[in-house]
Motif scaffolding. Sequence first.
Motif, PDB file in Angstrom:
ATOM      1  N   UNK A  99      15.294   1.835  -1.985  1.00  9.29           N
ATOM      2  CA  UNK A  99      15.533   2.513  -0.706  1.00  9.29           C
ATOM      3  C   UNK A  99      14.210   2.589   0.052  1.00  9.29           C
ATOM      4  N   UNK A 100      14.233   2.159   1.322  1.00 10.97           N
ATOM      5  CA  UNK A 100      13.029   2.264   2.152  1.00 10.97           C
ATOM      6  C   UNK A 100      12.761   3.738   2.441  1.00 10.97           C
ATOM      7  N   UNK A 101      11.514   4.167   2.232  1.00  7.09           N
ATOM      8  CA  UNK A 101      11.161   5.580   2.394  1.00  7.09           C
ATOM      9  C   UNK A 101      10.358   5.847   3.665  1.00  7.09           C
ATOM     10  N   UNK A 102       9.597   4.851   4.110  1.00  7.38           N
ATOM     11  CA  UNK A 102       8.813   5.050   5.335  1.00  7.38           C
ATOM     12  C   UNK A 102       8.464   3.715   5.966  1.00  7.38           C
ATOM     13  N   UNK A 103       8.382   3.725   7.295  1.00  2.29           N
ATOM     14  CA  UNK A 103       8.060   2.515   8.063  1.00  2.29           C
ATOM     15  C   UNK A 103       7.012   2.874   9.106  1.00  2.29           C
ATOM     16  N   UNK A 104       6.010   2.001   9.246  1.00  2.00           N
ATOM     17  CA  UNK A 104       4.970   2.282  10.235  1.00  2.00           C
ATOM     18  C   UNK A 104       4.508   0.960  10.849  1.00  2.00           C
ATOM     19  N   UNK A 105       4.301   0.946  12.145  1.00  2.00           N
ATOM     20  CA  UNK A 105       3.829  -0.289  12.800  1.00  2.00           C
ATOM     21  C   UNK A 105       2.944   0.042  13.985  1.00  2.00           C
ATOM     22  N   UNK A 106       1.963  -0.826  14.198  1.00  2.00           N
ATOM     23  CA  UNK A 106       1.159  -0.791  15.417  1.00  2.00           C
ATOM     24  C   UNK A 106       1.215  -2.172  16.036  1.00  2.00           C
ATOM     25  N   UNK A 107       1.623  -2.246  17.279  1.00  2.00           N
ATOM     26  CA  UNK A 107       1.744  -3.529  17.957  1.00  2.00           C
ATOM     27  C   UNK A 107       0.840  -3.550  19.183  1.00  2.00           C
ATOM     28  N   UNK A 164       7.394   3.962  -4.362  1.00  2.00           N
ATOM     29  CA  UNK A 164       6.829   3.314  -5.549  1.00  2.00           C
ATOM     30  C   UNK A 164       6.069   2.043  -5.170  1.00  2.00           C
ATOM     31  N   UNK A 165       6.479   1.444  -4.073  1.00  2.26           N
ATOM     32  CA  UNK A 165       5.779   0.251  -3.587  1.00  2.26           C
ATOM     33  C   UNK A 165       5.463   0.451  -2.112  1.00  2.26           C
ATOM     34  N   UNK A 166       4.200   0.210  -1.753  1.00  2.00           N
ATOM     35  CA  UNK A 166       3.817   0.254  -0.346  1.00  2.00           C
ATOM     36  C   UNK A 166       3.074  -1.043  -0.027  1.00  2.00           C
ATOM     37  N   UNK A 167       3.493  -1.731   1.003  1.00  2.00           N
ATOM     38  CA  UNK A 167       2.807  -2.961   1.433  1.00  2.00           C
ATOM     39  C   UNK A 167       2.407  -2.799   2.890  1.00  2.00           C
ATOM     40  N   UNK A 168       1.159  -3.158   3.170  1.00  2.43           N
ATOM     41  CA  UNK A 168       0.654  -3.082   4.545  1.00  2.43           C
ATOM     42  C   UNK A 168      -0.084  -4.370   4.848  1.00  2.43           C
ATOM     43  N   UNK A 180       8.794  -6.655   4.592  1.00  6.99           N
ATOM     44  CA  UNK A 180      10.054  -6.274   3.934  1.00  6.99           C
ATOM     45  C   UNK A 180      10.315  -7.190   2.737  1.00  6.99           C
ATOM     46  N   UNK A 181      10.117  -8.499   2.954  1.00  2.00           N
ATOM     47  CA  UNK A 181      10.347  -9.471   1.885  1.00  2.00           C
ATOM     48  C   UNK A 181       9.427  -9.207   0.688  1.00  2.00           C
ATOM     49  N   UNK A 182       8.188  -8.868   1.012  1.00  2.00           N
ATOM     50  CA  UNK A 182       7.203  -8.647  -0.043  1.00  2.00           C
ATOM     51  C   UNK A 182       7.547  -7.385  -0.847  1.00  2.00           C
ATOM     52  N   UNK A 183       8.015  -6.359  -0.136  1.00  2.00           N
ATOM     53  CA  UNK A 183       8.416  -5.129  -0.827  1.00  2.00           C
ATOM     54  C   UNK A 183       9.590  -5.432  -1.761  1.00  2.00           C
ATOM     55  N   UNK A 184      10.579  -6.169  -1.262  1.00  4.13           N
ATOM     56  CA  UNK A 184      11.742  -6.528  -2.100  1.00  4.13           C
ATOM     57  C   UNK A 184      11.278  -7.267  -3.346  1.00  4.13           C
ATOM     58  N   UNK A 185      10.365  -8.207  -3.131  1.00  5.17           N
ATOM     59  CA  UNK A 185       9.865  -9.014  -4.241  1.00  5.17           C
ATOM     60  C   UNK A 185       9.141  -8.137  -5.266  1.00  5.17           C
ATOM     61  N   UNK A 186       8.315  -7.198  -4.799  1.00  8.88           N
ATOM     62  CA  UNK A 186       7.571  -6.326  -5.718  1.00  8.88           C
ATOM     63  C   UNK A 186       8.512  -5.397  -6.483  1.00  8.88           C
ATOM     64  N   UNK A 187       9.657  -5.085  -5.871  1.00  5.79           N
ATOM     65  CA  UNK A 187      10.635  -4.239  -6.555  1.00  5.79           C
ATOM     66  C   UNK A 187      11.558  -5.072  -7.443  1.00  5.79           C
ATOM     67  N   UNK A 188      11.386  -6.393  -7.399  1.00  9.12           N
ATOM     68  CA  UNK A 188      12.235  -7.274  -8.194  1.00  9.12           C
ATOM     69  C   UNK A 188      13.656  -7.357  -7.677  1.00  9.12           C
ATOM     70  N   UNK A 189      13.819  -7.177  -6.369  1.00  9.49           N
ATOM     71  CA  UNK A 189      15.158  -7.179  -5.776  1.00  9.49           C
ATOM     72  C   UNK A 189      15.391  -8.436  -4.948  1.00  9.49           C
TER      73      UNK A 189
END
Lengths: 161, 781
Positions: free
Chosen positions: B351-359, B226-230, B420-429
Amino acid sequence: MQSIHVRTKINGQAAEFLCEPRQSLLEVLRDVLRLTGTKEGCNDGNCGACTVEMDGRIVPACLVLGAEAEGADILTIEGIAEGSALHELQNAFLEGAALQCGVCTPGFIVASKALLERNPDPSEEEIRFWLANNLCRCTGYDKIVRSVQAAAEKMQQETTS
Amino acid sequence: MSTSTLGPKSTSAAPAGKSGNGAPRRDSYEPNMVLATQTFDVVGTRPVRHDGADKVTGRALYGADLTLAGTLHGAILRSPHAHARIRSIDTSKAEQMDGVHAVVTADDLPEAEDKLVDVGEGDTRLSYVHGNVLAKGKVLYQGHAVAAVAARNQHVALEAANAIVVDYEPLPSYMTAPEAMAADAELLHSDLRMKEFGEQTDKPSNVAEHFHWTAGAVDEGFAGSDVVVERTFDTSTVHQGYIEPHNVTALWNHDGRLHIWCSTQGAFVVRDVTSKILEIPVSNIKVTPMEIGGGFGGKIPVYMEPVAALMSRKTGRPVKIVMSREDVFTGTGPTPGSHVRVKVGASADGKIQALEATLAYEAGAYPGSFVAPGGMCVFAAYDCANLSVDCYDVVVNKPSSAAYRAPGATQAAFAAEQVIDEVASKLGLDPVGFRMRNAAKEGTRRADGPKFRRIGCEQVLQAVRDHPHYSAPLTGSNRGRGVAVGFWFNVGLESSCTLNVNTDGTVHLVEGSTDIGGTRTSIAMQAAEVLGIAAEEILPEVVDTDSVGFTSVTGGSRTTFATGWAAHDAAQKIVAEMRVRAAKLWSVEVEQVEHAKGVYSSNGNSIAFRDLAAMSSKTGGPVSATATVKPRGVGGSFSANIVDVEVDPETGKVEILRFTAVQDVGKAVHPSYVEGQMQGGSVQGIGWALNEEYFMGADGTMKNSSLLDYRMPTTLDLPMIDTCIVEVANPGHPFGVRGVGEANIVPPPAAIANAIHRAVGARMQRLPMSPPAVWAEVAGS
């Protein structure tokens, strides 16, 4: 280069040495007099590891020329303990785990001693202000500040009792 | 502390040891708490460290304090260019100067064989180590060592080094990973071919290696979120910043044996790498580790040891070289700058549904940026079946990067923990509640495949949630509170320890782990616990490589864990032998002798360790035992921060109002030094977050290579650093120990960034968050 003959007093004892005009007091202490307790971290006055007391003022020994020590009264880390008894600051640093690698410790102890002589009951802010030219990369300073507070408390108890 | 819901606790105000932390408590709350799960007699107490008196009186001998009779002093000539071909080097003028005894260049080194060499925390190509010690053909960064001089004193050596004439042909230089990765970028190493997914390819590239790990169905995970932040983040190059500069004294004796005294995290690494570079057997080299003035990973690499050795061989005299602070900044360390993209998707139920990173990390001049550990750590705190991580190890024209406390993890956490913090905030958690809902636990698969054994991620987050700091009111404008969590591994590697029982009941402990922060004591305490005697009755010594079995680096959070384990095993052998001695004394079978807390007993007879030790001559001779370990039961460590900041919108300056570090340490052997690790790591993280950076000019040279301009935190920049020790025993260690040295540096930049966001609404995507950077974000938001 012609050497300069310097007469001075170090840790309460008369001391004479020869030094080149370009040699700093730090070099003289470490390389000429073999008082290696005073440490070199930056050689430009920004880390405080070479802090010594000179005529009652704390100075970075790297910014003083050896020749400038003529007639001066110098206190280094080697002169802090009295005989076999550690100074309260040294005890407090040990009890309070205020050192990790220990290379900044001589500078912190010399600087802290000068603080407590001027201000026997410093606030945390006053301790932090006074020690701001001494860098420590290991401890995050918390235990150093607390140990200076502990030593101050102990020394005050001793003077009042 | 009354709100904790975690097990029994002891505090530093009421230490169990003989001498406690005597600091007065002027605060209304308990600044250092220990959430203990198991108690011992010696382990968990706070004795004064064994090397303490030497270190508060100036008597302890660090490398630069040693001057052997007849010593020559060395200086290193370093490249003024970030990238250049060396057309020629003319040393003739320097060689003719009065007081100069030797000059060396790369031509004096044996040709590097093409083979791998263990450099302390992994393998690298010998030619890279070789090339970094003295440049051959090309310089790859400003500060790259080109030649060295040994002379009567350091002033003459410096003058002579500056009289060496090097003809350079400058080349284009690249300072960041994205620049060096560009298709048209010139290659730093003409022979470098990219390694990809573990396979050697034939692609010429500045990307030394590309790692990729994936699991589950990432696209579906994001589609079901429901929320995706990149977001994309960049961090600057920073230095380990130890106060003691690198130093070495080498004496190539006339019997052909080479003796090296130096400041190193790994005496055996110095021995082994020097042996490979100079092509002499390891048995011809003895390394004496002097006291070390900080390392943090930066004193694992070998820089000057082979150079000093060469000059000693040429002159027959000891040669000593001590770096200047500028040499330290431009010629050693640092830790990589990074470019990191993170994408997180979560469903409305939290619940986290997907994680992606490029370093992409800057390895510096030679491959090996610790980007892979960064990729392993980036999502380590989270349990999510769908994830994808790509890592690029990129060579750039900066000093060859070295380990720095949890190498690679801090850059990764700065990115991931903000998203992660931003996703929590957007979910109101609640940010801690969201993390707890998704926390990694025993059995969670890490990005790179392994499943966690028992870990303390949930317990650390629980301690954050329950800490009085987290619920304390924070009022006032431009103030905000942030949290973040971080992970770092422990490594086991190899350690040795010998115990020699003295007839007065004390025990000499011989070990080879450089003591950077009190490990003589934390190792001795583990032996004392087994023997049932006091920590002070163990007398630990760190000795040279001829005098103890092989011991790997002090690094990877391994010293108290692994060398402590060797001490534990050696002590068990001593107990076994003492039972034999008691059996002999009482003419009983050894099985009939019991041992508890330093007392041996059988059928009504009993004797204390001290008395039995005094009779060793009568019961069979000296009692001594050696143990070696290569532990596999390593635990990982999670660490979290709660930080309150105030942002000055006029200047962009960020003030830390209050800081709490929480860490799972398994078992705190010496809680004061564990707190010290947590506080020190936190403050290095704070420096990385707010001020520290290599300020590179357009010509690729460092413009702030002094401790005035490279701004590390001072006393005045900081509040007290409160600690909360969480003990989730590591089942892989006899006392439950986890390494504690590193994980604490991981969360601070992210926690501070999250606090800044709550304070002023700005999302900081670049380190350092220095006043101009924060001011620009505040002005723009």
